[in-house]
Scaffold this motif. Structure first.
Motif, PDB file in Angstrom:
ATOM      1  N   PHE A 116      24.773  48.837 -18.902  1.00 14.26           N
ATOM      2  CA  PHE A 116      23.699  49.761 -18.586  1.00 14.26           C
ATOM      3  C   PHE A 116      22.613  49.144 -19.735  1.00 14.26           C
ATOM      4  O   PHE A 116      21.220  49.341 -19.261  1.00 14.26           O
ATOM      5  N   GLN A 117      22.791  48.913 -20.638  1.00 10.61           N
ATOM      6  CA  GLN A 117      21.735  48.271 -21.838  1.00 10.61           C
ATOM      7  C   GLN A 117      21.191  46.984 -21.017  1.00 10.61           C
ATOM      8  O   GLN A 117      20.183  46.758 -21.216  1.00 10.61           O
ATOM      9  N   GLY A 118      22.103  46.447 -20.064  1.00 12.40           N
ATOM     10  CA  GLY A 118      21.521  45.244 -19.514  1.00 12.40           C
ATOM     11  C   GLY A 118      20.521  45.372 -18.662  1.00 12.40           C
ATOM     12  O   GLY A 118      19.287  44.639 -18.390  1.00 12.40           O
ATOM     13  N   ILE A 119      20.383  46.591 -17.969  1.00  9.36           N
ATOM     14  CA  ILE A 119      19.589  47.025 -16.965  1.00  9.36           C
ATOM     15  C   ILE A 119      18.285  47.321 -17.541  1.00  9.36           C
ATOM     16  O   ILE A 119      17.123  46.842 -17.006  1.00  9.36           O
ATOM     17  N   LEU A 120      18.414  48.204 -18.847  1.00  7.44           N
ATOM     18  CA  LEU A 120      17.322  48.462 -19.572  1.00  7.44           C
ATOM     19  C   LEU A 120      16.426  47.197 -20.091  1.00  7.44           C
ATOM     20  O   LEU A 120      15.299  46.857 -19.893  1.00  7.44           O
ATOM     21  N   TYR A 121      17.101  46.368 -20.690  1.00 11.05           N
ATOM     22  CA  TYR A 121      16.602  45.303 -20.909  1.00 11.05           C
ATOM     23  C   TYR A 121      15.920  44.160 -19.998  1.00 11.05           C
ATOM     24  O   TYR A 121      15.029  43.635 -20.256  1.00 11.05           O
ATOM     25  N   PHE A 122      16.542  44.159 -18.932  1.00  9.11           N
ATOM     26  CA  PHE A 122      16.287  43.186 -17.899  1.00  9.11           C
ATOM     27  C   PHE A 122      14.877  43.906 -17.231  1.00  9.11           C
ATOM     28  O   PHE A 122      13.744  43.131 -17.177  1.00  9.11           O
ATOM     29  N   LEU A 123      14.898  45.253 -17.037  1.00  9.71           N
ATOM     30  CA  LEU A 123      13.681  45.938 -16.470  1.00  9.71           C
ATOM     31  C   LEU A 123      12.533  45.661 -17.564  1.00  9.71           C
ATOM     32  O   LEU A 123      11.175  45.619 -17.044  1.00  9.71           O
ATOM     33  N   THR A 124      12.650  45.507 -18.833  1.00  9.02           N
ATOM     34  CA  THR A 124      11.629  45.490 -19.810  1.00  9.02           C
ATOM     35  C   THR A 124      11.464  44.096 -20.278  1.00  9.02           C
ATOM     36  O   THR A 124      10.603  44.084 -21.000  1.00  9.02           O
ATOM     37  N   HIS A 125      11.972  42.918 -19.789  1.00 14.40           N
ATOM     38  CA  HIS A 125      11.672  41.657 -19.769  1.00 14.40           C
ATOM     39  C   HIS A 125      11.386  40.866 -18.633  1.00 14.40           C
ATOM     40  O   HIS A 125      12.240  40.298 -18.161  1.00 14.40           O
ATOM     41  N   ARG A 126      10.086  40.921 -18.330  1.00 17.23           N
ATOM     42  CA  ARG A 126       9.854  40.325 -16.939  1.00 17.23           C
ATOM     43  C   ARG A 126      10.112  39.177 -16.896  1.00 17.23           C
ATOM     44  O   ARG A 126      10.551  38.666 -15.606  1.00 17.23           O
ATOM     45  N   PRO A 127       9.993  38.263 -17.832  1.00 15.02           N
ATOM     46  CA  PRO A 127      10.481  36.827 -17.614  1.00 15.02           C
ATOM     47  C   PRO A 127      11.718  36.489 -17.171  1.00 15.02           C
ATOM     48  O   PRO A 127      12.044  35.271 -16.514  1.00 15.02           O
ATOM     49  N   LEU A 128      12.603  37.517 -17.369  1.00  9.21           N
ATOM     50  CA  LEU A 128      14.092  37.380 -16.870  1.00  9.21           C
ATOM     51  C   LEU A 128      14.113  37.444 -15.543  1.00  9.21           C
ATOM     52  O   LEU A 128      15.086  37.111 -14.704  1.00  9.21           O
ATOM     53  N   TRP A 129      13.098  37.880 -14.842  1.00 13.77           N
ATOM     54  CA  TRP A 129      13.246  38.397 -13.268  1.00 13.77           C
ATOM     55  C   TRP A 129      13.262  37.098 -12.626  1.00 13.77           C
ATOM     56  O   TRP A 129      13.698  37.271 -11.338  1.00 13.77           O
ATOM     57  N   SER A 130      12.559  35.793 -12.822  1.00  9.98           N
ATOM     58  CA  SER A 130      12.467  34.966 -12.057  1.00  9.98           C
ATOM     59  C   SER A 130      13.499  34.190 -11.495  1.00  9.98           C
ATOM     60  O   SER A 130      13.768  33.825 -10.256  1.00  9.98           O
ATOM     61  N   PRO A 131      14.743  34.307 -11.984  1.00 10.00           N
ATOM     62  CA  PRO A 131      15.900  33.528 -11.412  1.00 10.00           C
ATOM     63  C   PRO A 131      16.431  34.224 -10.452  1.00 10.00           C
ATOM     64  O   PRO A 131      16.928  34.036  -9.383  1.00 10.00           O
ATOM     65  N   LEU A 132      16.278  35.882 -10.562  1.00 12.54           N
ATOM     66  CA  LEU A 132      16.775  36.765  -9.394  1.00 12.54           C
ATOM     67  C   LEU A 132      15.904  36.660  -8.450  1.00 12.54           C
ATOM     68  O   LEU A 132      16.410  36.620  -7.167  1.00 12.54           O
ATOM     69  N   LEU A 133      14.670  36.521  -8.445  1.00 15.81           N
ATOM     70  CA  LEU A 133      13.668  36.461  -7.526  1.00 15.81           C
ATOM     71  C   LEU A 133      13.719  35.347  -6.499  1.00 15.81           C
ATOM     72  O   LEU A 133      13.536  35.253  -5.215  1.00 15.81           O
ATOM     73  N   SER A 134      14.207  34.191  -7.314  1.00 14.44           N
ATOM     74  CA  SER A 134      14.426  32.988  -6.515  1.00 14.44           C
ATOM     75  C   SER A 134      15.749  33.065  -5.762  1.00 14.44           C
ATOM     76  O   SER A 134      15.863  32.367  -4.661  1.00 14.44           O
ATOM     77  N   GLN A 135      16.528  34.011  -5.825  1.00 18.76           N
ATOM     78  CA  GLN A 135      17.845  33.970  -5.084  1.00 18.76           C
ATOM     79  C   GLN A 135      17.826  35.149  -4.276  1.00 18.76           C
ATOM     80  O   GLN A 135      18.909  35.422  -3.530  1.00 18.76           O
ATOM     81  N   LEU A 136      16.777  35.914  -4.321  1.00 18.01           N
ATOM     82  CA  LEU A 136      16.902  37.309  -3.631  1.00 18.01           C
ATOM     83  C   LEU A 136      17.167  37.114  -2.119  1.00 18.01           C
ATOM     84  O   LEU A 136      18.071  37.821  -1.604  1.00 18.01           O
ATOM     85  N   LEU A 137      16.498  36.456  -1.318  1.00 16.52           N
ATOM     86  CA  LEU A 137      16.573  36.399   0.010  1.00 16.52           C
ATOM     87  C   LEU A 137      17.718  35.924   0.524  1.00 16.52           C
ATOM     88  O   LEU A 137      18.500  36.668   1.036  1.00 16.52           O
ATOM     89  N   PRO A 138      18.393  34.781   0.192  1.00 13.54           N
ATOM     90  CA  PRO A 138      19.431  34.641   0.539  1.00 13.54           C
ATOM     91  C   PRO A 138      20.873  35.106   0.054  1.00 13.54           C
ATOM     92  O   PRO A 138      21.813  35.456   0.939  1.00 13.54           O
ATOM     93  N   THR A 139      20.616  35.642  -0.993  1.00 14.67           N
ATOM     94  CA  THR A 139      21.845  36.412  -1.443  1.00 14.67           C
ATOM     95  C   THR A 139      22.029  37.893  -0.893  1.00 14.67           C
ATOM     96  O   THR A 139      23.012  38.326  -0.295  1.00 14.67           O
ATOM     97  N   LEU A 140      20.712  38.360  -0.590  1.00 11.66           N
ATOM     98  CA  LEU A 140      20.605  39.743  -0.011  1.00 11.66           C
ATOM     99  C   LEU A 140      21.205  39.627   1.732  1.00 11.66           C
ATOM    100  O   LEU A 140      21.921  40.416   2.216  1.00 11.66           O
ATOM    101  N   SER A 141      20.807  38.381   2.239  1.00 10.81           N
ATOM    102  CA  SER A 141      21.345  38.296   3.592  1.00 10.81           C
ATOM    103  C   SER A 141      22.878  38.042   3.680  1.00 10.81           C
ATOM    104  O   SER A 141      23.585  38.509   4.607  1.00 10.81           O
ATOM    105  N   LEU A 142      23.298  37.305   2.769  1.00 11.17           N
ATOM    106  CA  LEU A 142      24.811  37.215   2.655  1.00 11.17           C
ATOM    107  C   LEU A 142      25.494  38.538   2.516  1.00 11.17           C
ATOM    108  O   LEU A 142      26.429  38.669   3.098  1.00 11.17           O
TER     109      LEU A 142
END
Length: 278
Positions: free
Chosen positions: A33-59
């Protein structure tokens, strides 16, 4: 025979109660749960997720839809013998568990391994654990690389292989525990926690340069803490579609835990040196 079975069940229940109590006391279930808050408040950490969002959601959607289409009614019929009128709801939970397990295995093996490693290392860098990360990869310097993900260079120690087929089979074998209302579900989550918890720190162990024997010894000494973390992380990743985001936030939570462990070690060394000089 009945007495023997009763004794086994009582022993298992006692061990489960002890493990659950120790896991709660460890407090490590809070890190996801701390990871959720830290992730949301540190935008640079979003880029790896965004790069894999579409293929993984589709899977994830494909796996979940396929399981519901082909296995929902058969599982409702099977669960009717153990869950009665709750069988339709129990079947939904069971299929969500199955789809989460299969999606996690496929995505981590085929899509997310390097991406999650970047998030783990990037979180450590954001927390100031540069020396630890530099043991496993090259780091870039200069004003153009101020964000932690941008500083990540080539890997010196490559991330470990994806989840094993044995681990997938073992996870699926545990699923029938959900047929037992409440107690069975708790046992299932804790069983998955035992597996997920140590796996969340595989990158940490790798950066530390620990061999298999040292990893096993460390995990053995902190079994309840890892089970607590793993159970909370697993429950979050059971949520369909959102399980992808929680894979990343759980990784951030694992890195926060690792960072705190490093700081505790450093403080211990500092305290020891102070006592010696004093």
């Amino acid at each position: 025979m009945a007495d023997r079975l009763k004794a086994i069940l009582l022993r298992e229940a006692k061990e489960l109660k002890t493990l659950l109590s120790e896991a709660v006391q460890s407090g490590t279930y809070l890190y996801p749960f701390q990871g959720i808050l830290y992730f949301l408040t540190h935008r640079p950490l979003w880029s790896p997720l965004l790069s894999q969002l579409l293929p993984t959601l589709s899977l994830s959607l494909a796996v979940t839809a396929t399981l519901f289409f082909f296995t929902y009614l058969p599982q409702v019929a099977l669960l009717a013998f153990t869950s009665g009128p709750l069988a339709p709801f129990s079947a939904i939970l069971l299929i969500l568990s199955e789809s989460s397990t299969i999606t996690t295995y496929l995505s981590r093996t085929l899509l997310l391994r390097d991406s999650l490693t970047d998030v783990f290392d990037g979180t450590l860098l954001a927390r100031g654990d540069t020396a630890l990360v530099s043991a496993g990869r090259q780091l870039k310097s200069g004003s153009g690389y101020l964000d932690p993900i941008g500083r990540l260079g080539g890997l010196v120690r490559r991330p470990l292989g994806g989840l094993s087929v044995t681990g997938l089979v073992r996870s699926l074998v545990y699923l029938p525990l959900n047929m037992v209302p409440v107690v069975g579900t708790v046992m299932y989550v804790l069983a998955q926690g035992k597996r997920v918890g140590p796996a969340a720190h595989e990158r940490y162990f790798q950066l530390k340069g620990w061999d298999g024997r040292k990893r096993e010894a460390w995990v053995g000494l902190h079994r309840s803490a890892y089970t607590s973390f793993g159970a909370a992380a697993f429950v979050l990743e059971m949520i369909p579609v959102a399980s992808l985001a929680f894979s990343y936030t759980n990784t951030v939570g694992a890195a926060l835990w690792a960072s705190n462990l490093e700081k505790a070690v450093a403080q211990g060394r500092s305290s020891g040196e102070t006592k010696k000089t004093g």
